[in-house]
Design an enzyme around this catalytic site. Structure first.
Site, PDB file in Angstrom:
ATOM      1  N   LYS A  40    -133.793   4.339  20.050  1.00  0.00           N
ATOM      2  CA  LYS A  40    -134.057   5.641  20.439  1.00  0.00           C
ATOM      3  C   LYS A  40    -132.800   6.718  20.006  1.00  0.00           C
ATOM      4  O   LYS A  40    -133.346   7.909  20.205  1.00  0.00           O
ATOM      5  CB  LYS A  40    -134.285   5.563  22.086  1.00  0.00           C
ATOM      6  CG  LYS A  40    -132.954   5.340  22.724  1.00  0.00           C
ATOM      7  CD  LYS A  40    -133.404   5.334  24.263  1.00  0.00           C
ATOM      8  CE  LYS A  40    -132.136   5.248  25.222  1.00  0.00           C
ATOM      9  NZ  LYS A  40    -132.672   5.229  26.478  1.00  0.00           N
ATOM     10  N   ALA A 118    -138.778   2.193  22.875  1.00  0.00           N
ATOM     11  CA  ALA A 118    -139.998   1.263  22.926  1.00  0.00           C
ATOM     12  C   ALA A 118    -140.130   0.700  24.499  1.00  0.00           C
ATOM     13  O   ALA A 118    -139.104   0.654  25.146  1.00  0.00           O
ATOM     14  CB  ALA A 118    -139.497  -0.160  22.132  1.00  0.00           C
ATOM     15  N   ILE A 190    -111.719   2.157  30.835  1.00  0.00           N
ATOM     16  CA  ILE A 190    -112.317   3.286  30.144  1.00  0.00           C
ATOM     17  C   ILE A 190    -111.677   4.680  30.747  1.00  0.00           C
ATOM     18  O   ILE A 190    -110.933   5.586  29.855  1.00  0.00           O
ATOM     19  CB  ILE A 190    -113.919   3.741  30.324  1.00  0.00           C
ATOM     20  CG1 ILE A 190    -114.606   2.708  29.633  1.00  0.00           C
ATOM     21  CG2 ILE A 190    -114.138   5.079  29.793  1.00  0.00           C
ATOM     22  CD1 ILE A 190    -116.326   2.741  29.902  1.00  0.00           C
ATOM     23  N   ALA A 275    -115.181   8.034  35.330  1.00  0.00           N
ATOM     24  CA  ALA A 275    -115.324   6.801  34.619  1.00  0.00           C
ATOM     25  C   ALA A 275    -115.129   5.612  35.395  1.00  0.00           C
ATOM     26  O   ALA A 275    -114.093   4.877  35.601  1.00  0.00           O
ATOM     27  CB  ALA A 275    -114.200   6.811  33.505  1.00  0.00           C
ATOM     28  N   HIS A 450     -92.549 -13.883   8.604  1.00  0.00           N
ATOM     29  CA  HIS A 450     -91.455 -13.121   9.433  1.00  0.00           C
ATOM     30  C   HIS A 450     -91.186 -12.086   8.537  1.00  0.00           C
ATOM     31  O   HIS A 450     -91.254 -11.958   7.245  1.00  0.00           O
ATOM     32  CB  HIS A 450     -90.356 -14.071   9.368  1.00  0.00           C
ATOM     33  CG  HIS A 450     -89.144 -13.492   9.996  1.00  0.00           C
ATOM     34  ND1 HIS A 450     -88.818 -13.345  11.435  1.00  0.00           N
ATOM     35  CD2 HIS A 450     -88.086 -12.983   9.345  1.00  0.00           C
ATOM     36  CE1 HIS A 450     -87.600 -12.587  11.674  1.00  0.00           C
ATOM     37  NE2 HIS A 450     -87.325 -12.369  10.497  1.00  0.00           N
TER      38      HIS A 450
END
Length: 474
Positions: A40, A118, A190, A275, A450
């Site tokens: 979408k 949908a 977040i 958040a 290394h």
């Protein structure tokens, strides 16, 4: 791309083209099934367009500028100028390139792409509302279906994302200027990642968190390293406070917080970023029409193959439950596609790693020591500090450590917690070890290049056995 049509018939319908959806679609097509993928918004989903990828692009860019400022010890003196418009253009070019690649990969694998939303009509048909203007609807009939509609940011009362000065994470990643003062509500991954980004861009950042610590899903000695670095960036933490409202002032806004005891505080700001987490997207699907309802947390319940209570309908990714991670979605997408093609490969969530792209990074997988004890193990733990790593010293960043957890009886690797530079990369070795049932001895005797940071994983495994070379064995 499919134009409007009265009806499309397909073997497999995938709803949502994020990491779980497009992966499921491509894998199902590789099994020679006819696949239709409905999206979408944008191919690649939130992760690619508005989450994982743009946030990491910003993190990389701001780290580059910040590291240059801090490199005087190496004999490098710089004061970078940040052009937010140019940074946005670069970030957008990265996401556009990847979104285009997803679309091309789907087409190359024979997946039919449909742009629209949908909604189930019944157990074998959806109605697609096209996202383009002046377009109608069409139906898609299918034998099997994979739902991968992802998640969206959670809103809290009084903080509407349509308000000019209230940001979601998506708004923050689209910002074309840096606010002088930013209040971040929520100290999860977040909130912490974006707090770090904006602090490095020059904003005065205050983090408000109702709990008593940042990154509460992680162990204290791990998060302590991140909190210390955040404090060095002048990020101001206010724990035990929940945001209750915001209001305009003469020179910006102010965010009002309240403790459990009812004590109010006022935090001046120019923008407020909310958040506090994400919630699954199921409200557009018409699930009641197929007798499939989300659980009390809003997720669609599945078995370990991704199958829901409607046998031919699968769900993957954020919509199917925690952990809400893009790579977990991708794995579930392939598992679901294999299963619906009668080639089942069950998903194992224990070996799914998690990463937080703060400064420094966190990388974890499997069990902690306390987790292992609760599950009945007698665990052994090995730890190696990056301050003892030759490679870390050459980068100028020796913050953090690698810790591995193993079964004390058999030596089998159970988990790891890594905090430090490139922790998100280093944790993959331990994830593989868990997945294949490797032991401490397997990691310790594997020759590591290394000088590299990955040697710290080897040394931690040796430390758990009591014979590390470059750190004291205790």
């Amino acid at each position: 791309m499919v134009d409007e049509d009265d009806s499309i018939e397909t073997d497999v319908l995938v709803i949502g083209a994020g990491p779980g959806g497009y992966t499921a679609a491509i894998r199902a097509a590789q099994h020679d099934l006819d696949v239709t993928l409905v999206e979408k918004d944008a191919f690649g989903g939130v992760c690619l367009n508005h989450g994982c990828i743009p946030s990491k692009a910003y993190i990389s860019a701001t780290d580059t500028a910040h590291d240059a400022k801090q490199a005087s010890e190496m004999g490098i003196f710089a004061d970078p100028v940040i052009d937010m418009t140019k940074m946005q253009e670069w970030k957008s070019s990265v996401t556009s390139k990847l979104a285009g690649a997803v679309e091309k990969l789907c087409k190359a694998n024979g997946v039919t792409l449909v742009e629209g939303t949908a909604s189930f009509v019944d157990e074998h048909e959806v109605r697609v509302t096209y996202r383009r203007e002046n377009r109608g609807r069409s139906s898609v009939t299918f034998d099997r279906c994979v739902i991968s509609t992802g998640s969206r940011p959670i809103q809290i009362p009084g903080f509407d994302f349509t308000d000019r000065d209230v940001w979601s994470s998506r708004d923050a990643l689209a910002a074309e200027s840096v606010p002088d003062r930013l209040v971040v509500v929520g100290a999860g991954y977040i909130g912490m990642e974006l707090s770090t980004v904006f602090a490095k861009l020059g904003a005065e950042v205050s983090v408000v968190e109702m709990l008593d610590d940042a990154l509460p899903a992680y162990e204290d000695d791990v998060t302590r390293v991140v909190r210390k670095r955040a404090s060095e960036l002048d990020i101001d933490f206010h724990f035990g406070e929940g945001a209750s409202e915001w209001r305009d002032t003469d020179d910006g806004i102010e965010v009002i917080t309240e403790t459990e005891d009812g004590v109010e505080s006022v935090h001046p700001a120019d923008k407020v970023l909310v958040a506090v987490g994400r919630q699954p997207v199921t409200d557009t699907l018409g699930l009641k029409n197929i007798g499939l309802l989300p659980n009390g947390n809003g997720f669609i319940e599945t078995d370990r193959h991704g199958r829901t209570s409607v046998e031919h309908v699968f769900a993957v990714g954020d919509v199917a439950g925690e952990p809400m991670l893009a790579h977990k979605a991708s794995k579930e997408g392939t598992v679901a596609a294999d299963t619906l093609a009668d080639k089942p490969t069950p998903s194992d969530t224990r070996s799914i790693p998690a990463a937080v792209f703060t400064d420094p990074e966190l990388g974890t997988v499997g069990l902690t020591k306390s987790d292992a004890e609760r599950e009945g193990y007698d665990p052994v733990v090995g730890k190696f500090p990056f301050r003892a790593s030759g490679r870390a010293l050459t980068t100028g960043d020796t913050t953090g450590f690698v810790r591995v957890v193993a079964d004390g009886e058999r030596g089998t690797i159970l988990g790891a917690q890594i905090v430090g530079a490139d922790a998100s990369e280093l944790v993959a070795e331990v994830a593989l070890a868990i997945d294949v049932g490797a032991t401490l001895e397997d990691i310790a005797t594997t020759v590591h290049t290394h000088p590299t940071l990955s040697e710290a994983v080897m040394e931690a495994a040796e430390n758990a056995q009591g014979h590390a070379i470059h750190t004291l064995n205790r």
